[in-house]
Structure formats: structure tokens, C-alpha cells
Write a protein that holds these residues in place. Structure first.
Motif, mmCIF file in Angstrom:
data_model
loop_
_atom_site.group_PDB
_atom_site.id
_atom_site.type_symbol
_atom_site.label_atom_id
_atom_site.label_comp_id
_atom_site.label_asym_id
_atom_site.label_seq_id
_atom_site.Cartn_x
_atom_site.Cartn_y
_atom_site.Cartn_z
ATOM 1 N N PHE A 1 -17.316 -13.205 -18.751
ATOM 2 C CA PHE A 1 -18.409 -12.594 -18.837
ATOM 3 C C PHE A 1 -18.150 -10.752 -17.649
ATOM 4 N N ARG B 1 -17.761 -7.260 -16.286
ATOM 5 C CA ARG B 1 -18.828 -5.955 -15.640
ATOM 6 C C ARG B 1 -19.801 -5.093 -16.898
ATOM 7 N N ASP C 1 -26.292 -8.244 -18.415
ATOM 8 C CA ASP C 1 -27.525 -7.797 -17.682
ATOM 9 C C ASP C 1 -28.366 -8.703 -18.012
ATOM 10 N N ILE D 1 -27.279 -11.886 -16.339
ATOM 11 C CA ILE D 1 -27.786 -12.157 -14.981
ATOM 12 C C ILE D 1 -29.558 -12.246 -14.364
ATOM 13 N N ALA E 1 -27.892 -10.285 -7.296
ATOM 14 C CA ALA E 1 -26.224 -10.783 -6.779
ATOM 15 C C ALA E 1 -26.792 -12.437 -6.653
ATOM 16 N N GLU F 1 -25.620 -12.824 -10.833
ATOM 17 C CA GLU F 1 -24.480 -12.503 -10.837
ATOM 18 C C GLU F 1 -23.610 -13.707 -9.744
ATOM 19 N N LEU G 1 -22.880 -16.731 -12.173
ATOM 20 C CA LEU G 1 -22.178 -17.002 -13.689
ATOM 21 C C LEU G 1 -20.852 -16.789 -12.925
ATOM 22 N N VAL G 2 -20.617 -16.380 -11.745
ATOM 23 C CA VAL G 2 -19.194 -16.150 -11.150
ATOM 24 C C VAL G 2 -18.121 -17.672 -10.223
ATOM 25 N N ARG H 1 -14.900 -13.961 -9.317
ATOM 26 C CA ARG H 1 -15.493 -12.897 -9.724
ATOM 27 C C ARG H 1 -15.675 -12.532 -11.046
ATOM 28 N N LEU H 2 -15.896 -11.788 -11.340
ATOM 29 C CA LEU H 2 -16.653 -11.242 -12.786
ATOM 30 C C LEU H 2 -15.132 -10.263 -13.503
#
Ligand SMILES: NC(=O)c1ccc[n+]([C@@H]2O[C@H](COP(=O)([O-])OP(=O)(O)OC[C@H]3O[C@@H](n4cnc5c(N)ncnc54)[C@H](O)[C@@H]3O)[C@@H](O)[C@H]2O)c1
Length: 257
Positions: free
Chosen positions: A190, A192, A197, A200, A207, A210, A213-214, A221-222
Motif C-alpha cells: 500500500f 500513498r 483511497d 481506506i 486515520a 489507514e 492497512l498499516v 507505515r504506508l
């Protein structure tokens, strides 16, 4: 000297996201770049931003990667503008969501049309240009989704796995034919850009979406577009002159689990 000084790069899907980032990073390191996209206004914007910093480094072309005639005219225009093509970045792509019960055949076909068939058509048409500008490099943007599966990513998993294996076959053919044309695949997690989108949003948005996913990524982190861009920069440059048929995982460790 820039790391890719003298290189002439043709980048699909360069209006935004990863493709725009690759174009900026390659131009920053001395390459000429042809930015193409079905969103021609976006491609022109990317090229204009690059030219503002590096005058004359970028040109833009309207290009739907599912259309053979668009490939022919964009490749011809780019080769004329740059004096050849020595790097092909097959980046344009779409995501997709659906499982074996919910997905439509139309979505399956569309995903393959844009993400896979385009690379067959485009690479076949680009090889004569790359042969004329050796050493050359083909960089195919696959995904971690080409290496690990998700129940809701049927078409995308299959498409990106196809890109992974196609890259090896293209690489082996070029080596056997005696061309100094390398071909490798890049597999981001993933990253940014606008393509994530919907993921997310499905995770609750903002947040919270996101964070979902993180949590899957060991490095927590992405990926940023530049994280992937450094792999593309290396593969476009002669630093990777003995690297072919390889896969580059830019994934914060996710595929090791
Ligand atoms: N961002 C991520 O998380 C991620 C992860 C792994 C792989 N990827 C891959 O990276 C590539 C770039 O994705 P991105 O994140 O920049 O997405 P993005 O949606 O921001 O950009 C994709 C670009 O491709 C263009 N495009 C779509 N269909 C096209 C067509 N038929 N012809 C020409 N251009 C077309 C779009 O107009 C857009 O500019 C894709 O192949 C994607 O599958 C992205």
C-alpha cells in the motif's frame, strides 16, 4: 552527472500517483521523460511541473494503454521528442475488489485489459525502440498482490501475478536474443496514492482506515511514492546493468510473513 543522465524514459499512467513520482525522480537524475496517461491534462501537468525545474526534460502524450493505436502514436511521438526510448515503465493500472462469487466477468476482463494485456501490446511495440537504444530497461509495476493473495482481490491478484511472470519471460527472451534489454518487476505494498483511497474508505476512512492497512505491514507505515521510485531509478540506471528477471519488493516486510 545524474544517475540516469542520457536515459529516455517512457512512463505510462504518469498523470498522478506513482507514475508522476517516477517521472519527477528520473528527470531529477538527468533523464528525459515522456509522461503518458489517459488523463492527458494530468500528464501535461506532470510534464509542465518537471519542465519548470528541468527545462525541456519532459513531454506528455494522450495514451490509453488498452488501445494499440494509442501505443503506436505515443511511442512514435516520444521517440521523436526524446531521440529514442531506452526505458519503458509499464505503470498504468487499476485496482479491483471482488471475490470469486461477487466479481463480474466484466470487471475481471477490464482489470486484465488495463493491467496485463496493455503490457503485452505495449512492450511488443516498444521493443524495436529499445533495441535501437541499448542498454535498455523495461520496468513493470506489479504489486505485493501479485505475490500474496487476498480473498477480495481475485482479478487484481491474478493480474499482478501475470505481470510478475510476464516480466521474467520477457527478460529471458531478450537475454537469449542477445539484446541488452533487461526486464524486472516492482512490487509495492500500500503506497500513498489515490488508488488506495477506496481501501481506506472500506476500513472506516481517514486515520482509522489507514491504520487498518498499516497494521498489516511489519514496518508499520504506508509506502511513500518515493520509496518505490528509488527502485525504479535503480532499474532505469546502468547501476542495475546485470539485473534481469528479478522482482523488487518494496513492502516494509509484508511478504515475508
Ligand atoms: N498505490 C499502491 O498502493 C500500489 C501498490 C501496488 C501496486 N500499485 C500499482 O502501481 C501502479 C500505479 O498506481 P498508483 O498508485 O499511482 O495509482 P493511481 O490511481 O494514482 O494512478 C494510476 C494512473 O494510471 C492511469 N490509468 C488508468 N487507466 C489507464 C489507461 N487505460 N491508460 C492509461 N492510463 C491509465 C490513471 O489515469 C492514473 O493516472 C498501478 O499499476 C498499481 O496497480 C500501486
Amino acid at each position: 552527472m545524474g544517475r540516469v543522465a542520457g536515459k529516455k524514459a517512457f512512463i505510462t499512467g504518469g498523470a498522478q500517483g506513482l507514475g508522476a513520482c517516477f517521472a519527477r525522480m528520473l528527470a531529477q537524475e538527468g533523464a528525459q521523460v515522456a509522461v503518458t496517461d489517459v488523463n492527458v491534462a494530468g500528464a501535461e501537468k506532470t510534464a509542465a511541473e518537471i519542465n519548470a525545474r528541468h527545462p525541456g526534460a519532459a513531454c506528455a502524450f494522450a495514451h490509453d494503454v488498452t488501445k494499440k493505436a494509442d501505443w503506436e502514436s505515443a511511442l512514435e511521438g516520444a521517440a521523436k521528442a526524446m531521440g529514442g526510448i531506452s526505458v519503458l515503465v509499464n505503470n498504468a493500472g487499476v485496482g479491483g475488489w471482488g471475490n470469486i462469487e461477487s466479481d463480474s466477468f466484466e470487471n475481471w476482463r477490464r482489470t486484465f485489459d488495463i493491467d496485463v494485456d496493455s503490457i503485452f501490446t505495449g512492450t511488443q511495440l516498444a521493443i524495436p525502440y529499445l533495441k535501437a537504444s541499448q542498454p535498455a530497461s523495461i520496468i513493470n509495476i506489479s504489486s505485493v498482490a501479485g505475490l500474496i493473495a487476498h480473498g477480495q482481490m481475485l482479478a487484481y491478484n491474478a493480474a499482478k501475478a501475470a505481470v510478475w511472470m510476464m516480466s521474467k519471460s520477457i527478460a529471458l527472451h531478450c537475454a537469449a536474443a542477445g539484446y541488452d534489454i533487461r526486464c524486472n518487476s516492482v512490487h509495492p505494498v500500500f503506497t500513498r496514492t489515490p488508488i488506495i483511497d477506496p481501501l481506506i474508505a472500506m476500513g472506516g476512512g481517514g486515520a482509522e482506515g489507514e491504520a487498518k492497512l498499516v497494521r498489516q505491514i511489519p514496518m508499520k507505515r504506508l509506502a511513500e511514492p518515493e520509496d518505490v521510485g528509488y527502485a525504479v531509478l535503480y532499474l532505469a540506471s546502468d547501476e542495475s546493468r546485470f539485473v534481469t528477471a528479478a522482482e523488487f519488493k518494496i513492502d516494509g516486510g509484508i511478504t515475508a510473513q
